[in-house]
Write a protein that holds these residues in place. Structure first.
Motif, short mmCIF file in Angstrom:
data_model
loop_
_atom_site.label_atom_id
_atom_site.label_comp_id
_atom_site.label_asym_id
_atom_site.label_seq_id
_atom_site.Cartn_x
_atom_site.Cartn_y
_atom_site.Cartn_z
N LYS A 357 2.74 -49.62 3.16
CA LYS A 357 1.48 -49.42 3.91
C LYS A 357 0.30 -50.06 3.19
O LYS A 357 -0.68 -50.43 3.82
CB LYS A 357 1.21 -47.94 4.13
CG LYS A 357 1.75 -47.43 5.46
CD LYS A 357 1.08 -46.15 5.89
CE LYS A 357 1.76 -45.63 7.15
NZ LYS A 357 3.14 -45.19 6.93
N ASP A 358 0.36 -50.17 1.86
CA ASP A 358 -0.72 -50.85 1.16
C ASP A 358 -0.85 -52.29 1.65
O ASP A 358 -1.95 -52.78 1.90
CB ASP A 358 -0.47 -50.84 -0.35
CG ASP A 358 -0.88 -49.53 -1.00
OD1 ASP A 358 -1.62 -48.75 -0.37
OD2 ASP A 358 -0.45 -49.28 -2.14
N ARG A 361 -2.13 -52.30 5.25
CA ARG A 361 -3.55 -51.94 5.30
C ARG A 361 -4.42 -53.11 4.83
O ARG A 361 -5.48 -53.39 5.41
CB ARG A 361 -3.79 -50.70 4.44
CG ARG A 361 -5.20 -50.18 4.42
CD ARG A 361 -5.25 -48.84 3.69
NE ARG A 361 -4.53 -48.87 2.43
CZ ARG A 361 -5.03 -49.35 1.30
NH1 ARG A 361 -6.25 -49.85 1.29
NH2 ARG A 361 -4.32 -49.33 0.19
N LEU A 400 -6.72 -44.30 8.08
CA LEU A 400 -6.83 -44.52 6.64
C LEU A 400 -8.16 -45.11 6.18
O LEU A 400 -8.47 -45.05 4.99
CB LEU A 400 -5.70 -45.44 6.17
CG LEU A 400 -4.28 -44.88 6.28
CD1 LEU A 400 -3.26 -45.99 6.01
CD2 LEU A 400 -4.07 -43.72 5.32
N ASN A 401 -8.95 -45.72 7.07
CA ASN A 401 -10.07 -46.53 6.57
C ASN A 401 -11.44 -45.93 6.76
O ASN A 401 -12.45 -46.60 6.53
CB ASN A 401 -10.02 -47.93 7.19
CG ASN A 401 -10.49 -47.95 8.64
OD1 ASN A 401 -10.68 -46.91 9.28
ND2 ASN A 401 -10.68 -49.14 9.18
N ARG A 542 -0.56 -43.39 0.90
CA ARG A 542 -1.46 -42.80 -0.08
C ARG A 542 -2.15 -41.53 0.42
O ARG A 542 -2.44 -40.62 -0.37
CB ARG A 542 -2.52 -43.82 -0.48
CG ARG A 542 -1.95 -45.00 -1.23
CD ARG A 542 -3.04 -46.01 -1.58
NE ARG A 542 -2.50 -47.05 -2.43
CZ ARG A 542 -2.37 -46.96 -3.74
NH1 ARG A 542 -2.78 -45.86 -4.35
NH2 ARG A 542 -1.87 -47.95 -4.45
N GLY A 543 -2.48 -41.49 1.70
CA GLY A 543 -3.25 -40.37 2.20
C GLY A 543 -2.54 -39.04 2.02
O GLY A 543 -3.06 -38.11 1.39
N ALA A 576 -5.78 -41.92 -3.93
CA ALA A 576 -6.59 -42.07 -2.72
C ALA A 576 -7.61 -43.19 -2.80
O ALA A 576 -7.99 -43.76 -1.77
CB ALA A 576 -7.29 -40.75 -2.41
N LEU A 579 -7.95 -46.35 -0.62
CA LEU A 579 -8.24 -46.15 0.79
C LEU A 579 -9.75 -46.23 1.05
O LEU A 579 -10.18 -46.58 2.14
CB LEU A 579 -7.73 -44.80 1.28
CG LEU A 579 -6.22 -44.57 1.13
CD1 LEU A 579 -5.85 -43.16 1.57
CD2 LEU A 579 -5.44 -45.59 1.94
N ASP A 581 -11.94 -44.06 1.69
CA ASP A 581 -12.40 -43.30 2.86
C ASP A 581 -13.00 -41.97 2.41
O ASP A 581 -12.72 -41.47 1.34
CB ASP A 581 -11.26 -43.07 3.85
CG ASP A 581 -10.27 -42.03 3.38
OD1 ASP A 581 -10.02 -41.98 2.15
OD2 ASP A 581 -9.75 -41.29 4.21
N ARG A 584 -9.82 -38.67 2.43
CA ARG A 584 -8.83 -38.49 1.36
C ARG A 584 -9.49 -38.51 -0.02
O ARG A 584 -9.20 -37.65 -0.85
CB ARG A 584 -7.77 -39.59 1.44
CG ARG A 584 -7.04 -39.66 2.76
CD ARG A 584 -6.21 -38.44 3.05
NE ARG A 584 -5.33 -38.66 4.19
CZ ARG A 584 -4.58 -37.72 4.76
NH1 ARG A 584 -4.63 -36.49 4.31
NH2 ARG A 584 -3.79 -38.00 5.77
#
Length: 896
Positions: A357-358, A361, A400-401, A542-543, A576, A579, A581, A584
């Motif tokens: 996912k990294d 993303r 996530l963002n 990660r979240g 986190a 991310l 954000d 998280r």
């Protein structure tokens, strides 16, 4: 020939130079190291002003002065040598001998020659610069151009946008008045950002300050080329308006590059070579070659530091290109290709969601502005199928963002466009809505959307959507029904393992671990959470990994291992951080700040949390950050500021978008009760305790139950010490039975304060001192008068003996001692007062109508243990059944 050497200074400027300290220093350094420096940048970026200032400051380095040559005076390349001759007071020889003649006349002079605005006579300017460097060893050339000269040995220095502070300073210097209010200053700062820090654009905007307010100027930038049309008299025509400056650059392009330039105006936030080719590379357009030429001409910037080069237009240039695209009649066709390109991109990247996912993303996040534009188009066409497909592919981006509100809006639009559908796309959109709501605005939306998605996904046999929907349904409702949520999570996890959905499998495991944690079954919760973290981190999820690490930190805190708790909380923050954000990072940081605060470092804890608080308070609408209000509330409470703590605890409902303290999480209600009690609002504190107690008991949360009981005990102490002691003992029993050792220290100290035996109190406090030292858990308030009172009551020798005995007790032994000591004070053998705290809890639940198995589940004991407790109760109260028990116990339970 004139005998005086050229000592021409740069042109006099009518306005003060503002900012650019870093740039001036860099250009000065380049002029020391290199004989040809070209200051390159788009129209209006301030190349000429920067060169004038740099040349003026460095003029003393050249004994024969500075010669300024303004090349805008001609569009004839053959006239370029003549302009130098005129500026330097030299004789001009027409024809091919012009350059050698200039070289001979300058000879060994040591001077700085400035060639300003070379782009429209680029080849001639390059030839002149190269000739001067060959023939005149004492001459240094400083050129300004929208593209490099391309001469060997040239040092190209590209002009960056103004910094935010320099941009505001320039606006204020060129305006007729300084913005005085915070609102006006904010509008000026925002306007400068929207103008890309381009000096010309900022100066033109500032020129309106005598007519429009700062906010009206900002609003006018929606059509910036219409607003920025009044430049100062006495400057070149191309600098009279922003449009004229852009047109000057555009008109210097050849036809093929004009086509590419306008088509690139469809991109938002940048693009790659691949997407540019996909969108713009039709009709034989040479995208790679054209990009190189547009970069050279400062109309496109290139960032080549990453694995894939990324290109960008300043927004002002992009809007000009977009206007040209519309004027050429190509906007719809190019925008349609743009939508197709980005739909294909996210579909190609989709497999990364399952394994990295990294990487997903990073790739998708770089294109979020393009994706927004593509979505707007795709959801506005007569057939919105492509727009709906694109929206269904992007929920993880918004989850996530930190742009969850945008995501919810797009998803709702897409869902409404297919409201009558029972399709896989509709199921994906609904499950996406639930996913985004979970980190944005969870109050009810997560559960409802997940339930609707689950129904449709089951109908159309979309196993992946059904699997995720089932997990999100569990997440959306787990605080109301732990058992139901656990059952759904187990079902989702089992299905996920069958179909190979790693996130749902590990996410379900994490949720099961969280439920075990909240029920204070920490020995079971910790390995389950660690298993989930391993899989989540490995895949870049990660979240949820950060959330699980936060709960692991809290389990370590319960056990009294504050060092491990801090390490785990810091790991949650590190996990986190990429991310970036609110949700998280803010939640993980809140856990870390709580651990630091419990360790006695309150100032450090507040500093840890302050950046998150400032980000959240500056956002509109304020984002939902789990645990932030609670952490800030406790930090304020521990710092002796209970009124502020009350306000912070109540903010939890503000950020959830709902009203009323009744919606606060049980953990927050106990904090609110403590803060209200500290402000003297005992009625409010009691009400918060009652609500916390009801919620904690109904869901089976021993720690929160014990916290509420402890607060009720503090409230009862002034008027009913016996009840206070009983409540503290019940809280201690729950804490000790569930391994909540950190809070056992608080219970023991509270019981010491209630004790009628100075020796018992001294032993308990000494045992607590030992535990606090071992845990690294200092008191927030020291009360030396307590020790002094015990010393006075016991005498020196007895006090020292009791303290030594207490220090020999480990915390479990101290808890056992407190329980035994209570029995020694002569609890009667019959009647209500003879019941132990656990027996009283059993009675309360039995009177409420719970069966023995239900009582066992609630109190975390076996059915046979419940039966044994009831038999003891019946004997002590002389009753034979539950009806008689309810009659006898009723008056006592009214105050329980």
């Amino acid at each position: 020939m004139p005998t005086d050497p050229a000592r021409h200074t740069p042109p006099t400027q009518l306005t003060a130079f503002v900012g650019r300290a870093v740039e001036l220093s860099a250009i000065a350094g380049s002029l020391s190291d290199t004989r040809l420096v070209t200051v390159v940048g788009p129209g209006g970026c301030g190349k000429t002003r920067l060169a004038v200032e740099a040349a003026s400051r460095a003029a003393t380095r050249w004994p024969d002065g500075v010669c300024w040559v303004d090349l805008t005076a001609t569009s004839d390349p053959a006239a370029v040598p003549e302009l130098l001759a005129a500026a330097a007071d030299l004789f001009h020889t027409p024809g091919d001998g012009a350059l050698p003649a200039l070289g001979r006349q300058l000879g060994d002079r040591r001077m700085l020659v400035c060639l300003d605005n070379c782009e429209h006579v680029l080849a001639a300017a390059a030839e002149l610069a190269a000739g001067l460097l060959r023939a005149c060893p004492g001459v240094t050339v400083l050129a300004t151009s929208r593209e490099p000269l391309g001469v060997a040995g040239e040092s190209v220095w590209r002009v960056p946008p103004l910094t935010a502070d320099d941009a505001v300073a320039l606006f204020e210097a060129r305006s007729t008045g300084v913005a005085e209010s915070d609102q006006a200053r904010d509008a000026v700062r925002t306007a400068c950002v929207r103008l890309d820090g381009i000096p010309l654009a900022i100066e033109l905007a500032a020129a309106w300050s005598g007519t429009l307010s700062a906010q009206e100027i900002l609003d006018g930038l929606d059509d910036r080329f219409a607003l920025l049309v009044r430049g100062p008299r006495g400057v070149a025509a191309r600098h009279q308006t922003l449009a004229a400056s852009m047109a000057w650059s555009h008109d210097l392009l050849d036809d093929a590059d004009r086509v590419l330039f306008r088509r690139l105006g469809v991109f938002h936030g940048g693009f790659t070579l691949a997407t540019a080719r996909s969108v713009c590379g039709f009709d034989g357009t040479d995208v790679l070659g054209g990009l190189r030429r547009l970069v050279d001409k400062s109309l496109v910037s290139a960032d080549t530091r990453g694995r894939v080069a990324r290109y960008r237009m300043l927004e002002t240039i992009r809007q000009y290109a977009a206007a040209r695209l519309a004027a050429a009649g190509e906007r719809e066709a190019v925008a349609d290709r743009h939508l197709d390109a980005f739909l294909a991109l996210v579909e190609d990247l989709a497999p990364l969601l399952d394994r990295d996912k990294d990487a997903w993303r990073e790739a998708v996040g770089a294109e979020q502005e393009n994706l927004r534009a593509a979505l707007d188009l795709g959801l506005s066409t007569a057939d919105p199928a492509r727009g709906r497909a694109l929206a269904a592919a992007l929920p993880w981006l918004w989850h996530l963002n930190g742009r969850g509100h945008d995501g919810l809006a797009f998803l709702r639009r897409a869902i409404d466009l297919g409201a009558a559908e029972r399709s896989a796309t509709q199921a994906r959109l609904l499950v996406g809505l639930a996913l985004v709501a979970d980190t944005t605005r969870p109050a009810g939306l997560t559960y409802d959307a997940a339930q609707a998605a689950l129904e449709i996904a089951t109908e159309v046999d979309d196993a992946r959507s059904a699997c995720l929907a089932r997990l999100l349904r569990a997440v959306g409702g787990f605080f109301q029904d732990f058992d139901g949520a656990a059952a759904l999570a187990e079902e989702a996890g089992s299905q996920a393992r069958e179909i190979g959905d790693g996130f749902v499998a590990d996410g379900a495991t994490a949720l099961l671990g969280i439920i075990l944690h909240l029920r204070d079954r920490h020995e079971e919760a910790v390995p389950v959470l660690r298993e989930a973290v391993d899989g989540l981190v490995r895949r870049g999820d990660r979240g949820v990994a950060s959330t699980a690490l936060g709960f692991l930190a809290d389990s370590a805190l319960c056990a009294g291992d504050l060092a491990a708790a801090r390490d785990l909380a810091a790991d949650a923050v590190r996990t986190a951080l990429p991310l970036a954000d609110h949700h998280r990072v803010g939640s993980a940081t809140s856990t870390l700040a709580t651990v630091v605060g419990l360790s006695g470092r309150l100032a450090e804890a507040c500093a840890v949390l302050d950046p998150v608080v400032r980000l959240v308070e500056g956002a509109d609408p304020p984002p939902f950050v789990p645990g932030l209000a609670r952490a800030m509330g406790f930090l304020r409470l521990w710092s002796g500021r209970p009124a502020e703590a009350v306000e912070w605890f109540r903010r939890e409902t503000d950020w959830l978008g709902i009203a009323g303290d009744e919606h606060l999480a049980p953990q927050t209600l106990t904090g609110l009760a403590a803060a209200l009690r500290a402000t003297g609002d005992t009625d409010g504190a009691a009400s918060a305790c009652d609500r916390a107690l009801a919620a904690a008991r109904s869901t089976g949360m021993p720690r929160v139950t014990a916290d509420a009981l402890a607060q009720l005990a503090f409230l009862a102490a002034p008027t009913d010490p016996a009840r206070a002691e009983s409540l503290h003992h019940e809280a201690l029993a729950l804490r000790a039975d569930h391994g909540i050792w950190l809070s056992c220290v608080d219970s023991l100290e509270a019981l010491a304060a209630q004790s009628e035996s100075p020796a018992e109190a001294t032993r308990l406090l000494a045992a607590c001192d030992r535990a606090r030292a071992e845990f690294g858990y200092p008191r927030t308030v020291d009360r030396p008068e307590v020790a002094a009172g015990l010393l006075a009551a016991l005498g020196d020798e007895a006090y020292r003996a009791a303290s030594a005995e207490g220090r020999e007790l480990g915390l479990p032994d101290a808890v056992a001692y407190a329980r035994r000591a209570r029995g020694k004070r002569g609890r009667p053998t019959s009647g209500w007062a003879s019941l132990t705290p656990t027996e009283q809890s059993v009675v309360r639940l039995a009177v409420e109508g719970l069966s023995n198995p239900d009582i066992g589940t609630r109190l975390f004991m076996s059915r046979s243990t419940v039966k044994t407790h009831l038999s003891h109760v019946y004997a002590k109260l002389s009753v034979t059944n539950r009806t008689e028990l309810a009659t006898v116990a009723g008056p006592h339970l009214a105050n329980f």
